[in-house]
Design an enzyme around this catalytic site. Sequence first.
Site, PDB file in Angstrom:
ATOM      1  N   ASN A  42      41.766  35.161  39.443  1.00  0.00           N
ATOM      2  CA  ASN A  42      40.959  35.801  39.246  1.00  0.00           C
ATOM      3  C   ASN A  42      40.608  34.676  37.783  1.00  0.00           C
ATOM      4  O   ASN A  42      41.890  33.869  37.006  1.00  0.00           O
ATOM      5  CB  ASN A  42      41.073  37.379  38.117  1.00  0.00           C
ATOM      6  CG  ASN A  42      41.695  37.784  37.495  1.00  0.00           C
ATOM      7  OD1 ASN A  42      43.325  36.821  37.695  1.00  0.00           O
ATOM      8  ND2 ASN A  42      42.253  38.523  36.663  1.00  0.00           N
ATOM      9  N   ILE A  43      39.025  34.518  36.794  1.00  0.00           N
ATOM     10  CA  ILE A  43      39.184  33.355  36.022  1.00  0.00           C
ATOM     11  C   ILE A  43      38.217  33.751  35.216  1.00  0.00           C
ATOM     12  O   ILE A  43      37.351  34.500  35.343  1.00  0.00           O
ATOM     13  CB  ILE A  43      38.349  31.810  36.787  1.00  0.00           C
ATOM     14  CG1 ILE A  43      39.781  31.661  38.021  1.00  0.00           C
ATOM     15  CG2 ILE A  43      38.309  30.753  35.426  1.00  0.00           C
ATOM     16  CD1 ILE A  43      38.919  30.092  38.929  1.00  0.00           C
ATOM     17  N   GLU A  44      38.944  34.499  34.358  1.00  0.00           N
ATOM     18  CA  GLU A  44      38.092  35.279  32.977  1.00  0.00           C
ATOM     19  C   GLU A  44      37.493  34.358  32.256  1.00  0.00           C
ATOM     20  O   GLU A  44      37.902  32.476  32.218  1.00  0.00           O
ATOM     21  CB  GLU A  44      39.026  36.141  32.518  1.00  0.00           C
ATOM     22  CG  GLU A  44      39.782  37.345  32.700  1.00  0.00           C
ATOM     23  CD  GLU A  44      40.242  38.095  32.729  1.00  0.00           C
ATOM     24  OE1 GLU A  44      40.805  37.218  31.146  1.00  0.00           O
ATOM     25  OE2 GLU A  44      40.890  38.973  33.254  1.00  0.00           O
ATOM     26  N   CYS A  53      36.301  37.258  39.932  1.00  0.00           N
ATOM     27  CA  CYS A  53      37.621  37.944  40.509  1.00  0.00           C
ATOM     28  C   CYS A  53      37.986  36.941  41.662  1.00  0.00           C
ATOM     29  O   CYS A  53      37.497  36.226  42.329  1.00  0.00           O
ATOM     30  CB  CYS A  53      37.392  39.546  40.957  1.00  0.00           C
ATOM     31  SG  CYS A  53      36.528  40.751  40.257  1.00  0.00           S
ATOM     32  N   GLU A  55      39.549  37.454  44.803  1.00  0.00           N
ATOM     33  CA  GLU A  55      38.361  37.276  45.711  1.00  0.00           C
ATOM     34  C   GLU A  55      37.502  36.952  46.019  1.00  0.00           C
ATOM     35  O   GLU A  55      37.120  36.191  47.245  1.00  0.00           O
ATOM     36  CB  GLU A  55      38.273  39.322  46.057  1.00  0.00           C
ATOM     37  CG  GLU A  55      39.462  40.137  46.275  1.00  0.00           C
ATOM     38  CD  GLU A  55      39.489  41.126  44.731  1.00  0.00           C
ATOM     39  OE1 GLU A  55      39.060  40.139  44.053  1.00  0.00           O
ATOM     40  OE2 GLU A  55      39.471  42.059  44.961  1.00  0.00           O
ATOM     41  N   CYS A  90      37.272  44.948  43.535  1.00  0.00           N
ATOM     42  CA  CYS A  90      35.888  46.095  42.725  1.00  0.00           C
ATOM     43  C   CYS A  90      34.839  46.280  44.083  1.00  0.00           C
ATOM     44  O   CYS A  90      34.673  45.119  44.459  1.00  0.00           O
ATOM     45  CB  CYS A  90      35.429  44.972  41.574  1.00  0.00           C
ATOM     46  SG  CYS A  90      34.521  43.907  41.594  1.00  0.00           S
ATOM     47  N   CYS A  93      33.070  43.235  44.808  1.00  0.00           N
ATOM     48  CA  CYS A  93      33.768  42.436  45.688  1.00  0.00           C
ATOM     49  C   CYS A  93      33.507  42.442  47.165  1.00  0.00           C
ATOM     50  O   CYS A  93      33.064  41.680  47.968  1.00  0.00           O
ATOM     51  CB  CYS A  93      35.424  41.278  45.377  1.00  0.00           C
ATOM     52  SG  CYS A  93      35.939  41.229  43.973  1.00  0.00           S
TER      53      CYS A  93
HETATM   54  N1  THU Z   1      40.112  41.674  39.086  1.00  0.00           N
HETATM   55  C1  THU Z   1      39.723  40.804  40.266  1.00  0.00           C
HETATM   56  O1  THU Z   1      40.018  39.481  40.794  1.00  0.00           O
HETATM   57  N2  THU Z   1      39.436  41.434  41.154  1.00  0.00           N
HETATM   58  C2  THU Z   1      39.624  42.921  41.281  1.00  0.00           C
HETATM   59  O2  THU Z   1      38.814  42.839  42.835  1.00  0.00           O
HETATM   60  C3  THU Z   1      39.147  43.597  39.839  1.00  0.00           C
HETATM   61  C4  THU Z   1      39.261  43.085  38.926  1.00  0.00           C
HETATM   62  C5  THU Z   1      40.065  41.221  37.970  1.00  0.00           C
HETATM   63  C6  THU Z   1      38.872  40.443  37.162  1.00  0.00           C
HETATM   64  C7  THU Z   1      39.511  40.692  35.414  1.00  0.00           C
HETATM   65  O3  THU Z   1      40.032  39.224  35.686  1.00  0.00           O
HETATM   66  C8  THU Z   1      40.932  41.000  35.787  1.00  0.00           C
HETATM   67  O4  THU Z   1      41.142  41.269  36.974  1.00  0.00           O
HETATM   68  C9  THU Z   1      40.038  42.879  35.518  1.00  0.00           C
HETATM   69  O5  THU Z   1      39.630  42.977  35.335  1.00  0.00           O
END
Ligand code: THU
Length: 141
Positions: A42-44, A53, A55, A90, A93
Amino acid sequence: MDDRALIKAAFEAMQRAYAPYSRHKVGAALLLGNGEVVTGCNIENAAYGPTVCAERTAIFKAVSEGRRDFVKIAVVGGKDGKVENYSFPCGVCRQVMAEFCAPDFEIITAKSEDDYVVYALSELLPHSFGAANLDGGGEEK
Ligand code: THU
């Protein structure tokens, strides 16, 4: 590639997560038909909305490299990279998976290489909306 090796790759990818805002780190490892593995984390973003996310990072990396033959994906995640629970994809995804993956595409979510559960995409996203629901359908996969 067995499930343990795919899970290990997801754990390694999780180390590369950029998650300074939620501190929730996620790693994904996508197995292709030829045995190759494409990973994602994941890259915020400070604006939150642009966050991607793990995935989708993996899937978009693969699609952008011309690969769409996806077999299964392993996902791990947890606060500060400490994995205590199964990490499920999520809804967004799951929808992206439905675009590129068959209903029997396997989603592995793991607490460790020895402790994991496997679901078919059709179980996690039943009755999905797809190209068949649009007039004329979508691009052939
Ligand atoms: N996140 C994912 O990488 N995959 C998911 O299926 C659910 C959420 C990440 C997004 C965000 O950076 C962090 O988790 C919190 O939501």
